[in-house]
Write an enzyme that holds these catalytic residues in place. Structure first.
Site, PDB file in Angstrom:
ATOM      1  N   ASP A 128      -7.020   5.677  -0.836  1.00 23.48           N
ATOM      2  CA  ASP A 128      -8.266   6.181  -1.410  1.00 23.48           C
ATOM      3  C   ASP A 128      -8.136   6.302  -2.932  1.00 23.48           C
ATOM      4  O   ASP A 128      -7.142   5.866  -3.504  1.00 23.48           O
ATOM      5  CB  ASP A 128      -8.617   7.530  -0.775  1.00 23.48           C
ATOM      6  N   HIS A 186       7.083  -6.774  -6.861  1.00 23.81           N
ATOM      7  CA  HIS A 186       8.341  -7.077  -7.551  1.00 23.81           C
ATOM      8  C   HIS A 186       8.691  -8.559  -7.463  1.00 23.81           C
ATOM      9  O   HIS A 186       9.343  -9.097  -8.349  1.00 23.81           O
ATOM     10  CB  HIS A 186       9.483  -6.212  -7.007  1.00 23.81           C
TER      11      HIS A 186
END
Ligand code: HEM
Ligand SMILES: *[C@@H]1O[C@H](CO)[C@@H](O)[C@H](O)[C@H]1NC(C)=O
Ligand SMILES: *[C@@H]1O[C@H](CO)[C@@H](O)[C@H](O)[C@H]1NC(C)=O
Length: 331
Positions: free
Chosen positions: A257, A78
């Site tokens: 993952d 952000h």
């Protein structure tokens, strides 16, 4: 919608981006892009312990509260997404980016302030908050099992921060075209966008942010049809209150993952923007590759995070400042 055309446009944009240096001849000016002035050795003399301080403090905080790792990675995104990586997201005055609706669920400000205090003790008035946040995001990634990368340093902190600009950061209901536009302004390609969205392999989301998908997606009183029905049931169950949290990765929320991408195969992306990366023909092929090749995801995530950290940085003598406190511009 002509998907073939969109694919062709995406491909062209990608080719144009990768060959733009070669195409411009002669080079118009001997001016390097700002990010070229960043260096991994920038603080080698002025603050040799910087990275170990940051590493130690992130270790401390993430051990205390695992969820802070995701918060720091998002905070860095952000920051870079508005006015570049200049710590403008940290400024705490009325009407600043922090005050925006789109910033409401950002967290980790205290962690960055804590690191800044520790850094100021050893290296006063030397290290920018933008650099601290960038390195903190790298270490946060590392602590949750993500890849390592070298962080280039030398960003200055900005003095301007406005809530209105922060509202332009994607919130989860945008289409892929507007996401691509947004990332393009940060110097990021569709590859970076799809790979960085993989950060949603960890972390959480407020129910408020996905409510429309569950009950009233297009204003017709129906849920998003691109969502797995059992997953929909589960989310409705977990989202009895707007303030509840649900995992961005439905299957392995604490592991860095490729299950985030594999969930998209099963129509189990939490955000509409996540699921669209799979269904859009311009990005779907890459989602498939990433879902099948964990090593490729990890190595490309490192590459794309460096590119994110390069976005519209302030460098040089008369740009920005080294803030003394990350919440406020220097007096
Ligand atoms: C592609 C556009 C993106 C959209 C639309 C998007 C949207 C969102 C939304 C809606 C949330 C949940 C906010 C809430 O709590 O209500 C979220 C969380 C998160 N986002 Fe993204 N995001 C995007 C890209 C990225 C990128 C590029 C990164 C980092 C590289 C990132 C990292 C994260 C992380 C780690 C969280 C979890 C934060 C936490 O647990 O506190 N996102 N995102
Ligand atoms: C940010 O500003 C608000 C309002 O002035 C204040 O209540 C809050 O404590 C400030 N946060 C920090 C971390 O300084
Ligand atoms: C994507 O969203 C933008 C902004 O809301 C809109 O103008 C555009 O028509 C949309 N594009 C597609 C392909 O739906």
């Amino acid at each position: 919608m002509n998907w073939f055309l969109l694919t062709a446009v995406l491909l062209n944009a990608h080719l144009a981006a990768s060959s733009s240096l070669a195409a411009k001849q002669p080079p118009p000016a001997r001016q390097l892009p700002p990010a070229a002035y960043l260096k991994t050795t920038y603080y080698q003399k002025s603050c040799p312990n910087l990275e170990s301080i940051i590493h130690r403090r992130i270790s401390y905080w993430v051990k205390r509260d695992y969820t802070l790792a995701a918060a720091i990675i998002r905070l860095h995104f952000h920051d870079c997404a508005v006015r570049g990586c200049d710590a403008s997201v940290l400024l705490n005055h009325s009407g600043s980016e922090r005050a925006a609706e789109a910033s409401k669920t950002l967290r980790g400000f205290d962690v960055i302030n804590d690191i800044k205090r520790a850094v100021e003790k050893q290296c006063p008035r030397t290290v920018s908050c933008a650099d601290i946040l960038t390195a903190a995001a790298r270490d946060a990634t590392l602590f949750v099992g993500g890849p390592f990368w070298e962080v280039p340093f030398g960003r200055k902190d900005g003095r301007i921060s406005g809530a209105k600009e922060a509202e332009a950061v994607p919130q989860g209901y945008e289409n892929v075209t507007s996401l691509l536009n947004f990332f393009d302004k940060l110097g990021l390609t569709f590859v970076d966008m799809v790979v960085l969205s993989g950060a949603h392999t960890i972390g959480r989301c407020t129910c408020h942010a996905i409510k429309r998908r569950l009950y009233n997606f297009t204003g017709n009183g129906k849920p998003d049809p691109s969502m797995n029905v059992n997953y929909l049931k589960l989310l409705r169950d977990q989202c009895k209150s707007d303030r509840n949290f649900v995992n961005l990765d439905a299957t392995t929320p604490r592991v860095f993952d490729v299950d985030y991408y594999r969930n998209l195969w099963k129509k189990m992306g939490l955000l509409s923007t996540d699921q669209q990366l799979f269904s859009n023909p311009g990005t779907g092929g890459l989602v498939d590759v990433l879902a099948r090749q964990p090593e490729f995801f990890l190595s490309q995530f490192a590459v794309s995070m460096v590119k994110l950290g390069n976005a519209n940085v302030l460098v040089g003598q008369n740009q920005g400042e080294v803030r003394l406190k990350c919440d406020y511009v220097n007096y």
